[in-house]
Design a protein around this motif. Structure first.
Motif, PDB file in Angstrom:
ATOM      1  N   ARG A   1      -0.296  -1.252  -4.769  1.00  0.00           N
ATOM      2  CA  ARG A   1       0.584  -1.447  -5.917  1.00  0.00           C
ATOM      3  C   ARG A   1       0.838  -2.941  -6.113  1.00  0.00           C
TER       4      ARG A   1
ATOM      5  N   THR B   1       0.758   9.321  -3.314  1.00  0.00           N
ATOM      6  CA  THR B   1       1.567   9.026  -4.484  1.00  0.00           C
ATOM      7  C   THR B   1       1.664  10.240  -5.393  1.00  0.00           C
TER       8      THR B   1
ATOM      9  N   LYS C   1       0.845  -1.193   0.000  1.00  0.00           N
ATOM     10  CA  LYS C   1       0.000   0.000   0.000  1.00  0.00           C
ATOM     11  C   LYS C   1       0.879   1.240   0.000  1.00  0.00           C
ATOM     12  N   GLU C   2       0.414   2.279  -0.717  1.00  0.00           N
ATOM     13  CA  GLU C   2       1.089   3.564  -0.725  1.00  0.00           C
ATOM     14  C   GLU C   2       0.096   4.656  -0.388  1.00  0.00           C
ATOM     15  N   LYS C   3       0.615   5.735   0.195  1.00  0.00           N
ATOM     16  CA  LYS C   3      -0.179   6.938   0.434  1.00  0.00           C
ATOM     17  C   LYS C   3       0.540   8.125  -0.174  1.00  0.00           C
TER      18      LYS C   3
ATOM     19  N   THR D   1      -6.239   9.505  -5.064  1.00  0.00           N
ATOM     20  CA  THR D   1      -6.621   8.652  -3.945  1.00  0.00           C
ATOM     21  C   THR D   1      -5.646   8.840  -2.788  1.00  0.00           C
TER      22      THR D   1
ATOM     23  N   ASP E   1       1.537   7.688 -11.090  1.00  0.00           N
ATOM     24  CA  ASP E   1       0.541   6.974 -10.314  1.00  0.00           C
ATOM     25  C   ASP E   1      -0.392   7.886  -9.528  1.00  0.00           C
ATOM     26  N   SER E   2      -0.252   9.186  -9.677  1.00  0.00           N
ATOM     27  CA  SER E   2      -1.103  10.099  -8.926  1.00  0.00           C
ATOM     28  C   SER E   2      -2.515  10.086  -9.512  1.00  0.00           C
ATOM     29  N   ASP E   3      -3.480   9.714  -8.715  1.00  0.00           N
ATOM     30  CA  ASP E   3      -4.855   9.645  -9.206  1.00  0.00           C
ATOM     31  C   ASP E   3      -5.851  10.201  -8.192  1.00  0.00           C
TER      32      ASP E   3
ATOM     33  N   GLU F   1      -4.969   6.305  -0.639  1.00  0.00           N
ATOM     34  CA  GLU F   1      -4.254   5.051  -0.491  1.00  0.00           C
ATOM     35  C   GLU F   1      -4.450   4.200  -1.733  1.00  0.00           C
ATOM     36  N   LYS F   2      -3.381   3.576  -2.170  1.00  0.00           N
ATOM     37  CA  LYS F   2      -3.425   2.769  -3.386  1.00  0.00           C
ATOM     38  C   LYS F   2      -2.615   1.500  -3.173  1.00  0.00           C
TER      39      LYS F   2
ATOM     40  N   ASP G   1       3.313  -3.754 -14.231  1.00  0.00           N
ATOM     41  CA  ASP G   1       2.141  -3.539 -13.389  1.00  0.00           C
ATOM     42  C   ASP G   1       1.164  -4.682 -13.655  1.00  0.00           C
TER      43      ASP G   1
END
Length: 244
Positions: free
Chosen positions: A172, A159, A155-157, A167, A163-165, A169-170, A187
């Protein structure tokens, strides 16, 4: 309008809330199927060509799946130099399910590319225009038994970049391997694989990983150009002894 084409589906992955559907044309010859070129089914009604989910349901209501042989009404080739396999589907007609190939046919369908997207110093992408410089321009391959195949997820926060969208938290999902002596990173967009291992549910901020064993087939793809790059995708992960 172009005639319908029979296609064995090798990718039915998630893309932009729709589907990315691709496979190889099958050409009937004296009662048997001969393997033809790759075709990526492209929806003229979406901005990026991804196929709306409702179009992936066949005449009898069946949802198309990998290794299905499907007759698809076509409009004609898109003519995208960076995505040469793209064909517009005829959205006014339903697809027809013809049969299903057994997983044992994957080796017959596999490719042996000499050039699997050797991006300089970037295992995850190639520059836009790279495909046009290939001896045989290709953005789709079915590769067999890559070396050291491994899946990582986390998980990332917050971003940034590609990958910036928006959200907070995403999750990967990445697949790394070596093919032809070159390291690659893809991916993962295969919904069956992520559900099989519950990767979204299991994801933590700490990266986790697992090895993929041979025999193994990967349907890999390049995205259309985005900010000057084309990114590598693992659209389908065919594992041994896994029902498709």
């Amino acid at each position: 309008m172009a005639a319908s084409k029979a296609i064995v589906i090798l990718a039915n992955s998630v893309r932009s809330g729709h589907r990315c559907v691709a496979g190889k044309e099958l050409i009937r010859d004296a009662g048997a199927w001969e393997i033809g070129p790759w075709i990526r089914l492209t929806d003229p009604g979406t901005k990026d060509g991804s196929v709306r989910y409702e179009l992936t349901r066949c005449r009898g209501g069946e949802e198309v799946g990998v290794l299905d042989v499907v007759e698809v009404p076509m409009q004609g080739p898109v003519g995208h130099e960076d995505h040469p396999e793209d064909w517009f589907v005829d959205t006014t007609q339903r697809w027809t399910h013809l049969s299903k190939l057994p997983p044992e046919e994957l080796s017959r369908l596999a490719d042996s590319p000499r050039d699997l997207w050797r991006g300089a110093n970037d295992p995850r992408s190639v520059p836009a225009g790279y495909v046009q410089q290939m001896g045989d321009p290709s953005t789709l391959f079915l590769i067999e038994n890559p070396v050291n195949a491994r899946v990582s997820w986390w998980k990332e926060k917050g971003t940034t970049g590609r990958d910036s969208d928006g959200t907070v938290e995403k999750v990967r999902l990445r697949l790394s391997c070596t093919y032809g002596g070159v390291n690659h990173m893809f991916d993962i967009t295969d919904p069956n694989f992520t559900e099989r291992y519950h990767l979204f549910d299991r994801a933590e901020t700490k990266e986790q990983s697992m090895r993929l064993d041979s025999p193994l087939h990967l349907c890999v793809s390049l995205t259309r150009p985005w900010n000057g790059r084309q990114y590598k995708i693992a659209a389908t992960i065919f594992e041994p002894q896994v029902s498709i």
